[in-house]
Design an enzyme around this catalytic site. Structure first.
Site, PDB file in Angstrom:
ATOM      1  N   ASP A  19       0.831  -1.207   0.000  1.00 35.67           N
ATOM      2  CA  ASP A  19       0.000   0.000   0.000  1.00 35.67           C
ATOM      3  C   ASP A  19       0.871   1.266   0.000  1.00 35.67           C
ATOM      4  OD1 ASP A  19       0.878  -0.067   2.593  1.00 35.67           O
ATOM      5  OD2 ASP A  19      -1.115  -0.137   3.506  1.00 35.67           O
ATOM      6  N   ASP A  25      -0.901  -6.272   0.033  1.00 33.02           N
ATOM      7  CA  ASP A  25      -1.270  -5.678   1.326  1.00 33.02           C
ATOM      8  C   ASP A  25      -2.780  -5.671   1.533  1.00 33.02           C
ATOM      9  OD1 ASP A  25       0.742  -4.882   3.066  1.00 33.02           O
ATOM     10  OD2 ASP A  25       1.239  -3.102   1.878  1.00 33.02           O
ATOM     11  N   GLU A  44      10.029  -3.449  10.167  1.00 32.60           N
ATOM     12  CA  GLU A  44      10.379  -2.141   9.594  1.00 32.60           C
ATOM     13  C   GLU A  44      10.957  -1.190  10.638  1.00 32.60           C
ATOM     14  OE1 GLU A  44       7.395  -0.398   7.049  1.00 32.60           O
ATOM     15  OE2 GLU A  44       8.554   1.449   6.817  1.00 32.60           O
TER      16      GLU A  44
HETATM   17  O1  KIV Z   1       3.534  -1.075   1.521  1.00 33.60           O
HETATM   18  C1  KIV Z   1       4.728  -1.374   1.463  1.00 33.60           C
HETATM   19  O2  KIV Z   1       5.429  -1.112   0.476  1.00 33.60           O
HETATM   20  C2  KIV Z   1       5.333  -2.043   2.608  1.00 33.60           C
HETATM   21  C3  KIV Z   1       6.817  -2.108   2.668  1.00 33.60           C
HETATM   22  C4  KIV Z   1       7.307  -0.879   3.332  1.00 33.60           C
HETATM   23  C5  KIV Z   1       7.301  -3.335   3.331  1.00 33.60           C
HETATM   24  O3  KIV Z   1       4.649  -2.452   3.484  1.00 33.60           O
END
Ligand code: KIV
Length: 274
Positions: free
Chosen positions: A53, A92, A191
Site C-alpha cells: 500500500d 497488502d 520495519e
Molecule cells: O507497503 C509497502 O510497500 C510495505 C513495505 C514498506 C514493506 O509495506
C-alpha cells in the site's frame, strides 16, 4: 512459440513453504511493485514481490497509505500477478478492512486473493491481531506479518520514525513477533528498528524475518522499489540505498524531448512514415 510455452511451464513460482524453508539457508530477496513492466524485471531476481500500500504515496502521491483501497490493490495486484512467473506475490490488506473483525478480514483477504491470483496477503499488527491471523491461516489464507514501524498507524505515532528505541518498546516488538509466528504467519516484515533488535527478533522466531531498515541479520530484505530506483524523491528514509537515479534520468529525458520538439529536431526522418 511452442518452445516458449514449454519453457514457461518449466518455471515454477515460489510457494509459501519455499519461502518459509529459506530461513537459515539463504537470504530472501524482496521488493515492492505495482505495475506490469517493472514486475517483469523484478520477477527475474526477487523471491517475493509485495504489492504494497506504499503505492498510495509513491504512485498516487497521497500523504500516507491510509487512503489506498481494496480496488486499487486488486487492480495493481492483477497487473503484477499477470506479468510474473517466478516470484511469490503478496498483496497488502488495506487499512481499516481487517482490524475490526476476523470474519471481515477473511472476506477481504479471500476477495483479494481470488481476484488477483496472488499467493498471500500482508497485514500490519502484533499480538492484537494474532486471533485474526489464526482464523485466516486455518481457512487457507497465507499471511505475511508486519511489525516495528507500521505505516498504517501513522496517526497514532505522528511521524514515520524508527521503533523499539526504549527497552519496553523492544520487548513489545519481540512479543509481537513471537505472537505472529505462533499464530501461523509464514514470514514477518520488520520495519525501522535497530539492527540489534532485528537480530534478536530473527533469532527469536521460527519464521523468516524480512527487514526494511532492520539491519543485515534479518532472513531477507525488502525495499520500496521506487525508493531504491531514486524515483520517489519526496522523502528518502536513511535505510534506503539508491541503486539508480530515475527521477533525474526521467527529468533529463523529458527536458531533451522538449528541446528537440521546440527546435524541430524531433521527429527526424527515422521517426516518420515515408
Ligand atoms: O507497503 C509497502 O510497500 C510495505 C513495505 C514498506 C514493506 O509495506
Amino acid at each position: 512459440m511452442l518452445i516458449f510455452k514449454m519453457t514457461d511451464r518449466l518455471i515454477k513460482r515460489y510457494t509459501v513453504p519455499d519461502i518459509f524453508l529459506k530461513k537459515n539457508k539463504s537470504k530472501i530477496v524482496s521488493l515492492t511493485c505495482y505495475s506490469a513492466k517493472v514486475a517483469e524485471i523484478i520477477d527475474q531476481y526477487a523471491d517475493i514481490i509485495l504489492v504494497g500500500d506504499s503505492m498510495g504515496m509513491t504512485l498516487y502521491g497521497h500523504k500516507n497509505t491510509l487512503s489506498v483501497t481494496k480496488q486499487m490493490l486488486i487492480e495493481h495486484g492483477k497487473a503484477v500477478v499477470n506479468h510474473t512467473k517466478r516470484s511469490l506475490i503478496v498483496v497488502d490488506l488495506p487499512f481499516g478492512t481487517y482490524e475490526g473483525s476476523k470474519e471481515k478480514a477473511f472476506e477481504i483477504a479471500a476477495e483479494i486473493l481470488s481476484k488477483t491470483g496472488a499467493n498471500a496477503v500482508k497485514l500490519e499488527g502484533g499480538v492484537e491481531l494474532s486471533e485474526t491471523i489464526k482464523f485466516l491461516v486455518n481457512r487457507g489464507i497465507p499471511i505475511m506479518g508486519h511489525i516495528g514501524l507500521m505505516p498504517q498507524r501513522i496517526n497514532i505515532k505522528g511521524k514515520f520514525i524508527a521503533q523499539g528505541k526504549s527497552p519496553s518498546d523492544s520487548k513489545k516488538i519481540i512479543k509481537d513477533a513471537k505472537s505472529l509466528s505462533s499464530a501461523g504467519v509464514f514470514s514477518i516484515v520488520v520495519e525501522a528498528v535497530q539492527e540489534s533488535l532485528g537480530k534478536l527478533l530473527t533469532k527469536s522466531v521460527k519464521v523468516p524475518t524480512i527487514g526494511i531498515g532492520a539491519g543485515k541479520y534479518c532472513d531477507g530484505q525488502i525495499l520500496v522499489t521506487d525508493d531504491m530506483l531514486g524515483l520517489f524523491n519526496t522523502f528518502t528514509p536513511k535505510f534506503v540505498k539508491k541503486y539508480a537515479n530515475l527521477y533525474s534520468d526521467i527529468d533529463n529525458a523529458i527536458k531533451n524531448y522538449q528541446k528537440e520538439v521546440l527546435s524541430g529536431k524531433f521527429p527526424s526522418s527515422k521517426n516518420i512514415y515515408k
